[in-house]
Design an enzyme around this catalytic site. Structure first.
Site, mmCIF file in Angstrom:
data_model
loop_
_atom_site.group_PDB
_atom_site.id
_atom_site.type_symbol
_atom_site.label_atom_id
_atom_site.label_comp_id
_atom_site.label_asym_id
_atom_site.label_seq_id
_atom_site.Cartn_x
_atom_site.Cartn_y
_atom_site.Cartn_z
ATOM 1 N N GLU A 1 0.821 -1.228 0.000
ATOM 2 C CA GLU A 1 0.000 0.000 0.000
ATOM 3 C C GLU A 1 0.853 1.276 0.000
ATOM 4 O O GLU A 1 0.783 2.097 0.924
ATOM 5 C CB GLU A 1 -0.967 -0.005 1.184
ATOM 6 N N GLU B 1 -6.855 -7.847 -0.981
ATOM 7 C CA GLU B 1 -7.311 -7.884 0.409
ATOM 8 C C GLU B 1 -8.759 -7.434 0.484
ATOM 9 O O GLU B 1 -9.188 -6.544 -0.249
ATOM 10 C CB GLU B 1 -6.509 -6.894 1.281
ATOM 11 N N LYS C 1 -5.674 -6.184 16.270
ATOM 12 C CA LYS C 1 -6.114 -7.418 16.925
ATOM 13 C C LYS C 1 -7.614 -7.631 16.799
ATOM 14 O O LYS C 1 -8.090 -8.751 16.902
ATOM 15 C CB LYS C 1 -5.660 -7.468 18.378
#
Ligand code: GLA
Ligand code: ZN
Length: 676
Positions: free
Chosen positions: A149, A307, A356
């Site tokens: 990116e 993605e 996370k």
């Protein structure tokens, strides 16, 4: 598991280096269950593969790659340069960036390297060289993934020097530069290259990156920065090519990402890949535009969806969850628009740090009985059944929509007429109209060949470069339709005003002249009467359109210019030039686009059904594929417009029979002649 036969690649970013080896075993058993055949490895491994200057350690990557090979997966192997390691920033502070405010950053985050730093350039290329040397020839590697990116900007002294070199190459001499930047304004005549500064909060800017005293300087800095990062990509690609002459090389783009001109990059990638993280959960039309833009970067070649999240993102203030069926629907949408790979970020959730809570195929508990895992596995099974049926298929679009980073930059850097007009919003409105009406569209650069299109839309084409006006004229001459809008045809490639009537070089095709324009707050609307029964609100920008040869299609209804033209259509050759001089609402834009598509017979079969998307591809052997996707919240029924086989169910469908699509339902029809 052996690498499967040709099919849509399915899998995504996988970071086993964060986990003990027992977890790898569990991961691959779960990958088997979900039909995951492709893993992107090593995206952020620089600190592991080069723990100190001159010291390389491939033991972890060897194990990670070895396991993937042993498990029969395909590998998209990253060079790992998207984040530099702490020792590098400590030893060579020049590799960190200087921000827009002039602050030298210290080690932290990622995407944190100065693109002009010789140390960064040398060491990133060296890392790519060593990785390629070590793993080239590994049969499982299907692509190289350089960096990650690319984006942002740096304003350090090395970048300043790089900018001056770039300007020397671009302009040749200072006279030409002074002329391009209009430097007699505010005593800016440069007499030495060294006097030139990067445009930042310390120099030309106030109130942030869009407010600049010299738009030409800022525009050129954007071009330079995009090219500087492209040079980083090219360094690594060249290093890979020293050991691997053939495996395709890519980097993951970000769709409509303003800082990087992907059109300047595209030729350097072997295929385009991009990361789809829509800004909200109601983005079907916007995603369609972005897929079309990404496919248009390399002349319509299929791309990879590198993605997407299977469930939630983490980086937004509020991160909505994809409801049941949406992961599947949006994945098929990518395929419908040209994706030959559907990959996720990521395979297993991170234990800590800022991602996370980012969604993953496998969550922290490692379960296979979650809803998300089940939906991933269902999609994996569908792709396995589908095989190669869609691979390499092209979109047979008759409509082109021009997208131009220079116009985007120039429009949004401009002081006046209005800061409220946003390039993407204008483009989105025109694309949305096409999407609603079911027309396939190629979103292409202004330099693209236009000869294959019946309709060319050029919304907010602020900058008109080179021979574009003449090429648009030839579209109309041979019977096509060209549509442009307010704030088009205003500036040349230096971002200086054309010294002629607005819309500049587009004037002859449009058959209008614009001497004045009015900008208002978003709360003010001026209705535009488009036809007997049709009125649309216009907002933000109101050009006073003076028809020369054009016929009037829409007129303002309010204010002192009530009764004067806002929308016109000009007969040109065998076709037309449409000029939309006001910021019409979606209804108004859609009305205009409908008139245009109708003339060319390009309105799709389900145009009347809201949020049901239709897209077409044609396979290399000539089989037309019809994708129908139900983004609406309810089931829909409509007659089949062609006969064929639904590739997802194997069921034969006859033309005219009623198709039923549940909410989030998908149909992929391979056309064939009706049964006798
Ligand atoms: C980007 C990055 C990934 C990850 C995801 C999270 O696309 O490339 O490394 O940070 O976002 O959404
Ligand atoms: Zn820099």
């Amino acid at each position: 598991m052996k690498p499967s036969a040709a099919k849509i690649l399915f899998g995504g970013d996988y970071n086993p280096e964060q986990w003990p080896k027992e977890v790898w075993e569990q991961d691959y058993r779960l990958f088997d269950l979900a039909g995951i055949d492709t893993v992107t490895l090593g995206v952020f491994d620089w600190a592991l593969t080069q723990p100190a200057e001159g010291v390389y350690d491939f033991s972890t990557l060897d194990a990670v790659i070895g396991k993937a090979v042993a498990e029969g997966r395909r590998i998209c192997l990253a060079t790992g340069t998207g984040a530099h390691p702490p020792w590098l920033a400590k030893a060579h502070p020049e590799v960190t960036r200087v921000d827009f405010e002039g602050r030298r950053h210290r080690f932290g985050q990622r995407h944190n390297s100065c693109p002009s730093s010789p140390v960064f350039r040398r060491l990133s290329a060296e890392l790519a060289r060593r990785i390629a040397h070590r793993y080239a020839g590994t049969e499982a590697i299907v692509a190289w993934h350089v960096g990650n990116e690319y984006g942002g900007a740096c304003y350090c002294d090395l970048c300043a020097a790089g900018f001056r070199d770039w300007l020397r190459a671009w302009y040749g001499d200072l006279d030409r530069l002074n002329d391009a930047w209009c430097t007699t304004f505010w005593a800016h005549t440069f007499t030495d290259w060294d006097q030139i500064e990067p445009p930042s909060a310390l120099t030309e800017h106030w109130r942030g990156p869009d407010h600049t005293a010299f738009q030409g300087i800022t525009l050129d800095y954007l071009r330079f920065m995009s090219d500087a990062m492209l040079a980083n990509f090219a360094d690594e690609k060249a290093a890979i090519r020293e050991s691997d002459p053939g495996t395709p090389v890519t980097t993951n783009f970000m769709g409509m990402y303003r800082p990087i001109d992907y059109h300047r990059w595209a030729a350097h990638l072997d295929f385009v890949s991009w990361d789809n993280y829509p800004p909200d959960d109601k983005s079907a039309a916007r995603m369609a535009l972005t897929h079309d833009l990404m496919r248009g970067l390399k002349d319509g070649q299929p791309f990879w969806l590198m993605e997407q999240t299977p469930s939630v993102t983490a980086s937004r203030d509020v991160n909505p969850l994809k409801p049941p069926g949406v992961l599947r629907l949006w994945s098929w949408q990518a395929v419908a628009h040209g994706a030959d790979a559907v990959l996720f970020f990521q395979m297993r959730a991170n234990r800590g740090a800022c991602e996370k809570y980012h969604g993953a195929v496998i969550g922290h508990a490692g379960r296979s009985d979650t809803r998300v895992f089940a939906e991933v596995a269902q999609l994996g099974a569908e792709f396995a059944r589908l095989g190669d049926a869609t691979l390499g298929a092209r979109t047979p679009a008759r409509v082109a929509l021009l997208f131009d980073w220079d116009s985007w930059w120039a429009l949004e850097l401009s002081d006046g007429p209005s800061r409220l007009v946003r390039y993407q919003e204008v483009v989105l409105a025109y694309h949305r109209a096409l999407w609603d009406l079911g027309a396939d569209v190629d979103v292409i650069p202004v330099s693209a060949d236009l000869s294959g299109y019946d309709v060319v839309l050029a919304p907010a084409l602020h900058m008109v470069k080179e021979d574009l006006a003449a090429r648009l004229e030839s579209v109309a001459e041979r019977g096509g339709s060209v549509v442009t809008t307010y704030l088009s045809g205003r500036v040349d490639s230096d971002d200086n005003a054309f010294l002629m009537d607005v819309p500049g070089p587009l004037g002859a095709l449009m058959g209008v002249r614009v001497d004045e324009w009015d900008a208002r707050e978003a709360s003010f609307a001026n209705p535009v009467r488009l036809a007997d029964e049709v009125t649309a609100d216009a907002r933000l920008l109101f050009e006073l359109v003076l028809p020369e040869d054009a016929e009037v299609v829409g007129v303002y209804e309010a204010d002192w210019y009530a009764g004067t033209p806002a929308v016109t259509r000009n007969a040109f050759g065998d076709g037309h030039g449409w000029y939309v001089g006001a910021g019409l609402d979606q209804g108004g834009v859609s009305w205009v686009v409908r008139q245009v598509l109708d003339r060319h017979g390009l309105i799709g079969p389900y145009a009347g059904i809201p949020d049901v998307e239709v897209a077409r591809r044609v396979t290399p052997d000539g089989t037309p594929l019809l994708f129908v996707l139900n983004h609406s919240g309810s089931a829909v029924e409509a007659p089949a417009v062609v006969s064929g086989v639904d590739l997802l169910t194997g069921v034969r469908v006859e033309q005219g029979t009623v198709l039923r699509l549940e909410p989030t339902g998908v149909l992929v029809l391979a056309e064939s002649r009706p049964a006798a």
